[in-house]
Design a protein around this motif. Sequence first.
Motif, PDB file in Angstrom:
ATOM      1  N   LYS A 213       0.831  -1.207   0.000  1.00 42.74           N
ATOM      2  CA  LYS A 213       0.000   0.000   0.000  1.00 42.74           C
ATOM      3  C   LYS A 213       0.863   1.254   0.000  1.00 42.74           C
ATOM      4  CE  LYS A 213      -4.007  -1.947   2.460  1.00 42.74           C
ATOM      5  NZ  LYS A 213      -4.807  -1.847   3.704  1.00 42.74           N
TER       6      LYS A 213
ATOM      7  N   LEU B 106       2.284   1.804  -3.493  1.00 43.19           N
ATOM      8  CA  LEU B 106       1.274   2.309  -4.427  1.00 43.19           C
ATOM      9  C   LEU B 106       0.940   3.767  -4.138  1.00 43.19           C
ATOM     10  CD1 LEU B 106      -1.138  -0.751  -4.728  1.00 43.19           C
ATOM     11  CD2 LEU B 106       0.517   0.069  -6.404  1.00 43.19           C
ATOM     12  N   GLU B 107       1.003   4.170  -2.881  1.00 44.25           N
ATOM     13  CA  GLU B 107       0.802   5.590  -2.549  1.00 44.25           C
ATOM     14  C   GLU B 107       1.901   6.445  -3.188  1.00 44.25           C
ATOM     15  OE1 GLU B 107       0.798   8.511   1.396  1.00 44.25           O
ATOM     16  OE2 GLU B 107       0.434   6.359   1.627  1.00 44.25           O
TER      17      GLU B 107
ATOM     18  N   ALA C 102       3.610   5.601  -5.858  1.00 42.53           N
ATOM     19  CA  ALA C 102       3.368   5.562  -7.302  1.00 42.53           C
ATOM     20  C   ALA C 102       2.299   6.569  -7.708  1.00 42.53           C
ATOM     21  CB  ALA C 102       2.947   4.150  -7.716  1.00 42.53           C
TER      22      ALA C 102
ATOM     23  N   VAL D 288       4.848   0.529 -11.600  1.00 41.38           N
ATOM     24  CA  VAL D 288       4.925  -0.432 -10.497  1.00 41.38           C
ATOM     25  C   VAL D 288       4.929  -1.864 -11.028  1.00 41.38           C
ATOM     26  CG1 VAL D 288       3.804  -1.234  -8.379  1.00 41.38           C
ATOM     27  CG2 VAL D 288       3.634   1.169  -9.028  1.00 41.38           C
TER      28      VAL D 288
ATOM     29  N   LEU E 206       4.253  -5.620  -9.329  1.00 45.56           N
ATOM     30  CA  LEU E 206       3.830  -6.396  -8.171  1.00 45.56           C
ATOM     31  C   LEU E 206       4.235  -7.846  -8.394  1.00 45.56           C
ATOM     32  CD1 LEU E 206       0.187  -4.981  -7.884  1.00 45.56           C
ATOM     33  CD2 LEU E 206       2.163  -4.248  -6.552  1.00 45.56           C
TER      34      LEU E 206
ATOM     35  N   LYS F  57      -2.440  -9.215  -5.583  1.00 44.33           N
ATOM     36  CA  LYS F  57      -1.856  -8.301  -6.579  1.00 44.33           C
ATOM     37  C   LYS F  57      -2.935  -7.602  -7.404  1.00 44.33           C
ATOM     38  CE  LYS F  57       0.634 -11.516  -8.570  1.00 44.33           C
ATOM     39  NZ  LYS F  57       0.232 -12.667  -7.743  1.00 44.33           N
TER      40      LYS F  57
ATOM     41  N   LEU G 145      -4.886  -5.025  -5.314  1.00 48.15           N
ATOM     42  CA  LEU G 145      -4.108  -3.811  -5.096  1.00 48.15           C
ATOM     43  C   LEU G 145      -4.091  -2.936  -6.351  1.00 48.15           C
ATOM     44  CD1 LEU G 145      -1.150  -5.420  -3.140  1.00 48.15           C
ATOM     45  CD2 LEU G 145      -2.575  -3.549  -2.269  1.00 48.15           C
ATOM     46  N   ALA G 146      -3.906  -3.569  -7.500  1.00 44.71           N
ATOM     47  CA  ALA G 146      -3.874  -2.813  -8.755  1.00 44.71           C
ATOM     48  C   ALA G 146      -5.203  -2.114  -9.011  1.00 44.71           C
ATOM     49  CB  ALA G 146      -3.533  -3.740  -9.916  1.00 44.71           C
TER      50      ALA G 146
ATOM     51  N   LEU H 285      -5.697   1.044  -6.862  1.00 45.59           N
ATOM     52  CA  LEU H 285      -4.827   2.197  -7.095  1.00 45.59           C
ATOM     53  C   LEU H 285      -5.590   3.398  -7.645  1.00 45.59           C
ATOM     54  CD1 LEU H 285      -2.077   3.593  -7.313  1.00 45.59           C
ATOM     55  CD2 LEU H 285      -1.737   2.417  -9.502  1.00 45.59           C
TER      56      LEU H 285
ATOM     57  N   VAL I  23       0.932  -0.642 -14.098  1.00 45.74           N
ATOM     58  CA  VAL I  23       0.981  -1.589 -12.983  1.00 45.74           C
ATOM     59  C   VAL I  23       1.057  -2.982 -13.599  1.00 45.74           C
ATOM     60  CG1 VAL I  23      -0.163  -2.491 -10.941  1.00 45.74           C
ATOM     61  CG2 VAL I  23      -0.363  -0.066 -11.493  1.00 45.74           C
TER      62      VAL I  23
END
Length: 498
Positions: free
Chosen positions: A205, A208-209, A211, A218, A220, A228, A231-232, A235, A347
């Motif tokens: 996290k 990604l912040e 990014a 990014v 992963l 993964k 999370l993507a 974003l 990503v």
Amino acid sequence: MLSRLTSFTTQGIAAIPIDCEIGIIPAAEPRFCIVGLGDVAVQESKQRVTMALRASGYRLPMGRVTNVNLAPAHIRKTGSRFDLAIAIGILLSSDEISLTTGVLERTAFIGELAFDGSLRHITGALACSIECQKRGMKTLILPRVNAREAALVPGMTIVGVDSLKDVVKYLNGELDAPAVQETIEEHEQRTAIDFSDVRGQSAAKRALEIAAAGGHNVLLSGAPGSGKTLLANALRGILPPLSRDEALEVTGIYSVANLLPSTTPLIEERPLRTVHHTASGVAIVGGGQHPMPGEISLAHRGVLFLDELAEFPPPVLEVLRQPLEDRSITINRAQGTVTFPADFILVAAMNPPQYSASSPERMRRRISAPLLDRIDLTIDVQPVDIADLQRKPTKDIETSAVIRDRVMQARSRQARRFKGRSITTNKEMNVKQIEEFCTLDQQSEMLLRQAAERLKFSARTYHRTIKVARTIADLAQSEDITFSHVAEALQYRQSVGV
């Protein structure tokens, strides 16, 4: 009699004005000719216009040749949006209708005609409206279904109509077709997946912040099921809302690609495009006989997610190198060159060799070092502990809105730093700008030098690491890049087994 009307064709996401010249002359046999380097859809306009005129109750020129010239002749014309201009030109040239002097000089016509005379949806309406405004034209007449999209351009009189007969009535003053107005309003950011829904993964996290704050790319890397994809997808929810100009940019791309819903005249959410590894290079970067935007352009101002990175064919991945560097893609074809914008956050996700059918050697062959050079943060996504999955949500878990506020503050610092320049985020800095805005103290320089020598950084990797450190400093509201900022940036340069 010769009549001349203005319509538009599109090249890339830009509209190009086209003069539709219509002349009718006596002849032994009636003919309908269109010249001016038009494609098949343009040539088929003869049938659509002929049937639409008859269905609308207008007399066709009998015993005459109808000549249509689409100028300038050297520009290729594509699509069906010339139908309306051609039909109105024929009616003017055959004295079916008459207009006061000056009306045509201030008015443009775009629209596809159905056989019954109704007007169908066309692509690129926003681009045509923007070009009208640039050229000082006041009125754009087009299908009603496209009117709200075209009305996003301020100062334009947009007349949306349903049929050819309605256009004629409007031009004759017999129909009051109110101008369509569309305003751009601020809307609350919406996202399907909130960061508070992602259990554990605090390190991912944080990356990604960073990014999102600097616009960095990014990778992963983690076992299947580690989160993964989740999370993507999350974003996008921490990226700043689209500005007015960005929203118009994105909307224009989707309009040209014929992906803009008629009920959504303006795209207000940052795009998230997920690409499967079976996609072709053309599907990703764009192209075709008449070049259209690919996934990298549809992800403009948003996120492009490539899942299972190691499964993509190497030639497909290699075409990403230039747009990742230039934030645009230029497509060369025999009929001309087209440039599409492609400013996105990449990503990528992949399974490490121990969880993949690909060996480390095969991964190295498929994912080149120059491509990895263009990825700023590499994140090792660990499987989530069962305890984290079973833990009930608490108030101390940060939501996307909270993280987005920090991202927006960091981007505000970048906007002030780069004021008056052509860049807005840290990822866009060139070497000269890095030297100007990213001064390192002696301790930080030594740390970076030692890491670069040990890990054999390329020049690109070296400079991208400094950009990430600059973003970390911005998130910390620090004017100076310190040792801790550089150290954290170096953590994201770990090996992924390739």
